[in-house]
Write an enzyme that holds these catalytic residues in place. Structure first.
Site, short mmCIF file in Angstrom:
data_model
loop_
_atom_site.label_atom_id
_atom_site.label_comp_id
_atom_site.label_asym_id
_atom_site.label_seq_id
_atom_site.Cartn_x
_atom_site.Cartn_y
_atom_site.Cartn_z
N CYS A 205 5.27 -6.11 1.77
CA CYS A 205 5.61 -4.69 1.67
C CYS A 205 4.97 -3.90 2.82
O CYS A 205 5.36 -4.08 3.96
CB CYS A 205 5.24 -4.15 0.30
N GLY B 289 0.83 -1.19 0.00
CA GLY B 289 0.00 0.00 0.00
C GLY B 289 0.87 1.24 0.00
O GLY B 289 2.06 1.18 0.29
N SER C 212 -20.15 -10.24 -20.00
CA SER C 212 -21.60 -10.24 -19.83
C SER C 212 -22.22 -11.53 -20.36
O SER C 212 -23.24 -12.00 -19.84
CB SER C 212 -22.24 -9.02 -20.51
N SER C 213 -21.59 -12.13 -21.37
CA SER C 213 -22.11 -13.40 -21.90
C SER C 213 -21.98 -14.52 -20.87
O SER C 213 -22.91 -15.30 -20.67
CB SER C 213 -21.36 -13.79 -23.19
N SER D 133 -24.08 -7.24 -23.12
CA SER D 133 -23.42 -6.48 -24.19
C SER D 133 -23.00 -7.39 -25.34
O SER D 133 -22.72 -6.91 -26.43
CB SER D 133 -22.18 -5.78 -23.64
N GLY D 134 -22.93 -8.71 -25.08
CA GLY D 134 -22.44 -9.63 -26.08
C GLY D 134 -20.96 -9.90 -25.95
O GLY D 134 -20.40 -10.76 -26.63
N GLY D 135 -20.28 -9.15 -25.05
CA GLY D 135 -18.87 -9.40 -24.78
C GLY D 135 -18.69 -10.63 -23.92
O GLY D 135 -19.65 -11.24 -23.44
N VAL D 136 -17.44 -11.00 -23.69
CA VAL D 136 -17.13 -12.22 -22.94
C VAL D 136 -17.72 -12.17 -21.55
O VAL D 136 -18.40 -13.11 -21.10
CB VAL D 136 -15.59 -12.42 -22.85
#
Length: 513
Positions: free
Chosen positions: A82, A55, A228-229, A223-226
């Site tokens: 870290c 961070g 949302s599909s 949307s038809g994208g990966v």
């Protein structure tokens, strides 16, 4: 959740999302949670181990994020990375101070190979450092297990209490043997079996969705994208005909994409879904008229999406849940939690203040793009859909620099179609994470047919990436770029110049806006 789990407590570093990814690569389920997750919730989750992330803060500053000291008394192994290592030292009585010499980048670290954390790791190994504050003295009961010439406590441990800490970042690829270290923590120290696989996630998520939704109605933003599909098919398996998928064609899709999406998910497609297509091109163009600022465009598109969904939900009647294909890089880049905002994703940081749904369901929220593809295969989605190129929710609205108009959309659609076609024809698409054309806001002088032109410049982009959080510019063969450029300036009216973007992420993002 019944399976073995590691939880990552997020203190706001930019590499935090990679930790969960690396743990899952060990076939162990992992979730990221805010640093202030309550002890009661941690006990309820019953994790096999806890990892504190890096961070930007300094542990001894007044407003720095802390966790209760009692977390170290739960009997659960803890690994601090870290900032997380400094936090462990600070809370348990060690000394944390400003380093006399800051360390940044690849650094040779000398390790104590007797440590369980460094089993099968070379005694001297290259690690990625990024700190201006360091642990000057380890707490009582801890032994120092690694150092550099300027960092006396590059790693420390109290094996009796299963507490481990490293000043460097084992999750990034620049730490050569970092994956071995994380495997040692997850498998050897936390005692995980490594039996989790993506099918477990799919099965568990489907059951959780089924319980959450009950008899309610669900609207999916498709949307038809990966992403949302995969979300749509997952919801269909969970709740069946309680689901309605609404596909909003906002006029910012790739060429012919609206019809392609309808062919897959509509009445003639392979899925038994309630499917509604809303043609809202003019509505979105009107909202975007005169707007040039990228964040403003994203938020306008995001809000308008929601308003269209709300309208369609009222037509359906009594819709309780809105489903979105949000994935983990969307969440990180939108600056939720302590991370800095890079850009608002319309389905995360771009949501309006008021959303008229009982709840938003995001089943892929903790997954990276490649994990979403794995989930898609587990769901039986065809390979051509699973491997479809990523496409942002705001669509071409963020691949058009400046104001969005119907004419500019036409230009970038045509140029993008030619570029993707030439990449595929040349067979150089294998290994590319994403490739597309964008329309710059630059116009320049050119000459065509012995006449002066003053037209737009198209920028071509192609990147190689596994997680979409970092990316390298792809080295596309010159003859392929040359052929694409020649076709674009000859076939796309309004373009007289083509550029190639050779910038990595960071410092750039994959998309232009």
């Amino acid at each position: 959740m019944s399976q073995e789990m590691i939880i990552v407590l997020d203190f706001g570093g930019q590499y935090n999302q990679l930790i969960a990814r690396r743990v899952r690569e060990c076939n162990v389920y992992c979730e990221v949670h805010p640093y202030n997750l309550s002890l009661d919730k941690i006990k309820e989750m019953n994790p096999k181990g806890i990892i504190f992330t890096g961070g930007p803060d300094v542990v001894y500053d007044e407003d720095s994020p802390l966790c209760p000291k009692e977390i170290f008394e739960l009997g659960i192994p803890v690994l601090g990375i870290c900032y997380g290592s400094q936090l462990m030292a600070y809370l348990l009585g060690g000394k944390v101070e400003k380093a006399p010499v800051s360390e940044y980048g690849k650094t040779e670290v000398t390790l104590d190979k007797s440590s369980k954390l460094f089993k099968k790791v070379n005694r001297k190994t290259i690690c990625w450092m990024s700190h201006t504050v360091y642990i000057k003295e380890a707490p009582e009961g801890f032994s120092v297990t690694a150092n550099t010439p300027v960092c006396p406590v590059a790693a420390m441990e109290n094996p009796d209490k299963n507490l481990y800490a490293v000043q460097f970042h084992p999750e990034v690829v620049h730490t050569v043997e970092g994956m071995k270290m994380l495997q040692n923590f997850v498998m050897n120290i936390c005692g995980c079996s490594g039996s989790w696989k993506m099918d477990s996630f799919v099965e568990t998520t489907i059951e959780e969705i089924r319980q959450k939704v009950g008899t309610g109605k669900v609207l999916c933003a498709l949307s038809g994208g990966v992403d949302s599909s995969v979300a749509a098919v997952m919801l269909a398996k969970a709740v069946g005909k309680q689901l309605t998928c609404v596909f909003v064609d906002h006029g910012l899709l790739r060429k012919n994409e609206g019809d392609e999406v309808e062919a897959v998910f509509g009445p003639e497609g392979p899925y038994d879904l309630n499917f509604i297509r809303v043609n809202a091109q003019e509505r979105f163009y009107n909202k975007l008229a005169g707007v040039t600022e990228p964040e403003a465009k994203r938020k306008i598109i995001g809000e308008e999406f929601i308003r269209v969904f709300e309208e369609e939900a009222k037509k359906i009647g009594a819709v309780d849940f809105l489903v979105q294909g949000t994935i983990y890089p969307d969440v990180i880049e939108s600056g939720l939690g302590k991370s800095a905002t890079i850009k608002s994703h319309h389905n995360v940081g771009g949501l309006p203040d008021y959303v008229d749904f009982k709840e938003i369901v995001e089943p892929l929220r903790l997954l990276f793009k490649d994990e979403v593809r794995k989930a898609g295969r587990e769901l039986g989605i065809p390979e051509y859909l699973v491997n479809r190129q990523p496409f942002p929710g705001p669509g071409l609205g963020i691949r058009i620099i400046g104001e969005v108009t119907a004419e500019k959309v036409r230009i970038v659609q045509d140029a993008d179609f030619i570029y993707r076609e030439e990449i595929a024809n040349a067979g150089v698409d294998t290994g590319l994470g994403q490739y597309f054309a964008a329309l710059t806001n630059m116009r320049s002088v050119g000459v065509m047919g012995d006449e002066r032109t003053y037209d737009y410049a198209i920028a071509l982009r192609a990147v190689c990436t596994s997680d979409f959080m970092t990316a390298d510019a792809a080295q596309i063969p010159w003859e392929v770029l040359g052929k694409a450029a020649n076709r674009i300036v000859n076939e796309v009216k309004g373009v007289n110049r083509v550029l190639y973007d050779c910038t990595s992420k960071p410092p750039a993002t994959i998309e232009f806006e």
